[in-house]
Design a protein around this motif. Structure first.
Motif, PDB file in Angstrom:
ATOM      1  N   ARG A  71      78.269  87.606  -2.862  1.00 26.30           N
ATOM      2  CA  ARG A  71      78.252  89.058  -2.963  1.00 26.30           C
ATOM      3  C   ARG A  71      78.045  89.755  -1.618  1.00 26.30           C
ATOM      4  O   ARG A  71      78.081  90.985  -1.539  1.00 26.30           O
ATOM      5  CB  ARG A  71      77.130  89.495  -3.923  1.00 26.30           C
ATOM      6  N   LEU A  72      77.810  88.971  -0.562  1.00 26.41           N
ATOM      7  CA  LEU A  72      77.532  89.561   0.740  1.00 26.41           C
ATOM      8  C   LEU A  72      78.826  89.872   1.484  1.00 26.41           C
ATOM      9  O   LEU A  72      79.807  89.137   1.391  1.00 26.41           O
ATOM     10  CB  LEU A  72      76.679  88.615   1.584  1.00 26.41           C
ATOM     11  N   ASP A  73      78.817  90.958   2.238  1.00 26.92           N
ATOM     12  CA  ASP A  73      79.953  91.287   3.087  1.00 26.92           C
ATOM     13  C   ASP A  73      80.066  90.205   4.168  1.00 26.92           C
ATOM     14  O   ASP A  73      79.074  89.884   4.827  1.00 26.92           O
ATOM     15  CB  ASP A  73      79.729  92.656   3.732  1.00 26.92           C
ATOM     16  N   PRO A  74      81.238  89.625   4.355  1.00 24.06           N
ATOM     17  CA  PRO A  74      81.378  88.543   5.344  1.00 24.06           C
ATOM     18  C   PRO A  74      81.049  88.978   6.771  1.00 24.06           C
ATOM     19  O   PRO A  74      80.822  88.132   7.635  1.00 24.06           O
ATOM     20  CB  PRO A  74      82.846  88.117   5.206  1.00 24.06           C
ATOM     21  N   ARG A  75      81.012  90.288   7.008  1.00 26.93           N
ATOM     22  CA  ARG A  75      80.608  90.767   8.331  1.00 26.93           C
ATOM     23  C   ARG A  75      79.106  90.645   8.543  1.00 26.93           C
ATOM     24  O   ARG A  75      78.624  90.771   9.678  1.00 26.93           O
ATOM     25  CB  ARG A  75      81.022  92.235   8.510  1.00 26.93           C
ATOM     26  N   HIS A  76      78.371  90.405   7.459  1.00 26.78           N
ATOM     27  CA  HIS A  76      76.917  90.426   7.522  1.00 26.78           C
ATOM     28  C   HIS A  76      76.279  89.050   7.374  1.00 26.78           C
ATOM     29  O   HIS A  76      75.050  88.945   7.313  1.00 26.78           O
ATOM     30  CB  HIS A  76      76.365  91.354   6.431  1.00 26.78           C
ATOM     31  N   VAL A  77      77.086  88.004   7.302  1.00 29.12           N
ATOM     32  CA  VAL A  77      76.537  86.653   7.191  1.00 29.12           C
ATOM     33  C   VAL A  77      77.529  85.669   7.800  1.00 29.12           C
ATOM     34  O   VAL A  77      78.736  85.829   7.688  1.00 29.12           O
ATOM     35  CB  VAL A  77      76.249  86.282   5.709  1.00 29.12           C
ATOM     36  N   ARG A  78      76.997  84.672   8.487  1.00 30.80           N
ATOM     37  CA  ARG A  78      77.830  83.639   9.103  1.00 30.80           C
ATOM     38  C   ARG A  78      77.509  82.302   8.444  1.00 30.80           C
ATOM     39  O   ARG A  78      76.343  81.926   8.341  1.00 30.80           O
ATOM     40  CB  ARG A  78      77.556  83.548  10.601  1.00 30.80           C
ATOM     41  N   VAL A  79      78.557  81.593   8.009  1.00 34.64           N
ATOM     42  CA  VAL A  79      78.385  80.252   7.463  1.00 34.64           C
ATOM     43  C   VAL A  79      78.923  79.264   8.493  1.00 34.64           C
ATOM     44  O   VAL A  79      80.076  79.372   8.917  1.00 34.64           O
ATOM     45  CB  VAL A  79      79.119  80.081   6.124  1.00 34.64           C
ATOM     46  N   MET A 108      72.153  87.163   9.662  1.00 40.35           N
ATOM     47  CA  MET A 108      71.885  86.072   8.729  1.00 40.35           C
ATOM     48  C   MET A 108      72.915  84.973   8.948  1.00 40.35           C
ATOM     49  O   MET A 108      74.105  85.246   9.133  1.00 40.35           O
ATOM     50  CB  MET A 108      71.955  86.554   7.279  1.00 40.35           C
ATOM     51  N   ALA A 109      72.464  83.738   8.950  1.00 37.39           N
ATOM     52  CA  ALA A 109      73.354  82.594   9.078  1.00 37.39           C
ATOM     53  C   ALA A 109      72.985  81.557   8.023  1.00 37.39           C
ATOM     54  O   ALA A 109      71.821  81.427   7.641  1.00 37.39           O
ATOM     55  CB  ALA A 109      73.274  81.977  10.474  1.00 37.39           C
ATOM     56  N   VAL A 110      73.997  80.825   7.570  1.00 38.01           N
ATOM     57  CA  VAL A 110      73.810  79.740   6.620  1.00 38.01           C
ATOM     58  C   VAL A 110      74.377  78.487   7.261  1.00 38.01           C
ATOM     59  O   VAL A 110      75.541  78.461   7.672  1.00 38.01           O
ATOM     60  CB  VAL A 110      74.524  80.029   5.284  1.00 38.01           C
ATOM     61  N   PHE A 111      73.561  77.455   7.377  1.00 36.39           N
ATOM     62  CA  PHE A 111      73.975  76.203   7.998  1.00 36.39           C
ATOM     63  C   PHE A 111      74.202  75.142   6.920  1.00 36.39           C
ATOM     64  O   PHE A 111      73.292  74.799   6.169  1.00 36.39           O
ATOM     65  CB  PHE A 111      72.910  75.682   8.968  1.00 36.39           C
ATOM     66  N   ASP A 112      75.422  74.629   6.866  1.00 34.95           N
ATOM     67  CA  ASP A 112      75.749  73.485   6.019  1.00 34.95           C
ATOM     68  C   ASP A 112      75.532  72.241   6.875  1.00 34.95           C
ATOM     69  O   ASP A 112      76.366  71.879   7.681  1.00 34.95           O
ATOM     70  CB  ASP A 112      77.196  73.596   5.548  1.00 34.95           C
TER      71      ASP A 112
END
Length: 259
Positions: A71-79, A108-112
């Protein structure tokens, strides 16, 4: 006894329960994310948030990440996904390749996968010497403390499944044409070394669980349960981080915000 042995892998959610809780949690996360980004409220940037996913092969990291950022705008989170280091990356300290993807204030970042590869796969497969991976625990804790003291909210997730469930998912992937690419020879080799990996995970949890960056263990035998617990855990960690930095945490009504 291992910390993982205390997890209740029988926990499950129905399809209806998953949808209801995911909808509420995704709406809540979106609200908090816009506040942290200075797009709602007084415009002040909130602390950076970095969510790190670790877990067994086929434990559902990809599906959980998809629901977390859906649901997050892709401009506001990095995967960012991290595989084995390249030959050039190996010329530098093992933490160096992660710097560029760390979020700044309001981000905000998400690390796989993450820097924990040093004390997991690099340890078990012999890609790091014993001196290197033994030193890695202290290096990681110092690194995380420095980030947290600068304000970062670090959310460290371990997704846990049983060997039987992992095998079932491996077979399911092999039979599904659009998912077969996910199953590699390395997955089978890693599975054969599960006792070695379990020992590495236990030591990792014991030596890198610290006050400013604790581990959250996710019972992932049931994908529906895991996806909900992941996003609800991230929300709880973000709210705690906002309070530490003197930010007002809006009340959660379940229906007062629609992005």
């Amino acid at each position: 006894m291992s910390r993982l042995d205390h997890l209740d892998l029988s926990l499950r959610l129905s399809h209806t329960e998953e949808l209801e809780r995911l909808e509420a949690a995704q709406r809540r996360l979106l609200h908090l994310r816009l506040i942290l980004g200075g797009l709602l409220g007084d415009g002040r940037l909130g602390p950076p948030v970095c969510v790190m996913f670790e877990g067994w092969d086929a434990s559902g990291k990809g599906g959980a990440i998809k629901r977390l950022v859906g649901r997050l705008d892709p401009r506001h989170v990095r995967v960012a996904q991290f595989a084995a280091p390249t030959s050039d990356e190996k010329r530098h300290h093992f933490l160096a390749r992660f710097y560029a993807n760390l979020p700044g204030w309001g981000g905000m970042a998400v690390f796989d996968r993450s820097w924990y590869g040093r004390v997991l796969v690099e340890r078990v497969e012999g890609f790091a010497t014993e001196e290197q991976w033994q030193r890695g625990y202290e290096e990681i804790v110092h690194f995380e403390r420095s980030l947290a003291l600068e304000g970062m909210v670090l959310v460290k997730l371990w997704l846990h499944i049983s060997p039987d469930e992992q095998l079932r998912r491996f077979h399911a992937r092999r039979e599904e044409p659009l998912k077969a690419w996910k199953l590699t020879d390395d997955d089978w080799r890693n599975r054969d070394k599960r006792p070695d990996y379990e020992a590495a995970v236990d030591e990792m949890l014991d030596r890198t669980d610290h006050a400013v960056a604790p581990w959250d263990l996710i019972e992932a035998e049931n994908k529906r349960y895991a996806r909900v617990k992941v996003i609800e855990t991230v929300i709880a960690r973000i709210e705690a981080g906002m309070r530490r930095h003197g930010m007002d945490v809006p009340p959660s009504t379940g229906a007062d915000f629609d992005g």
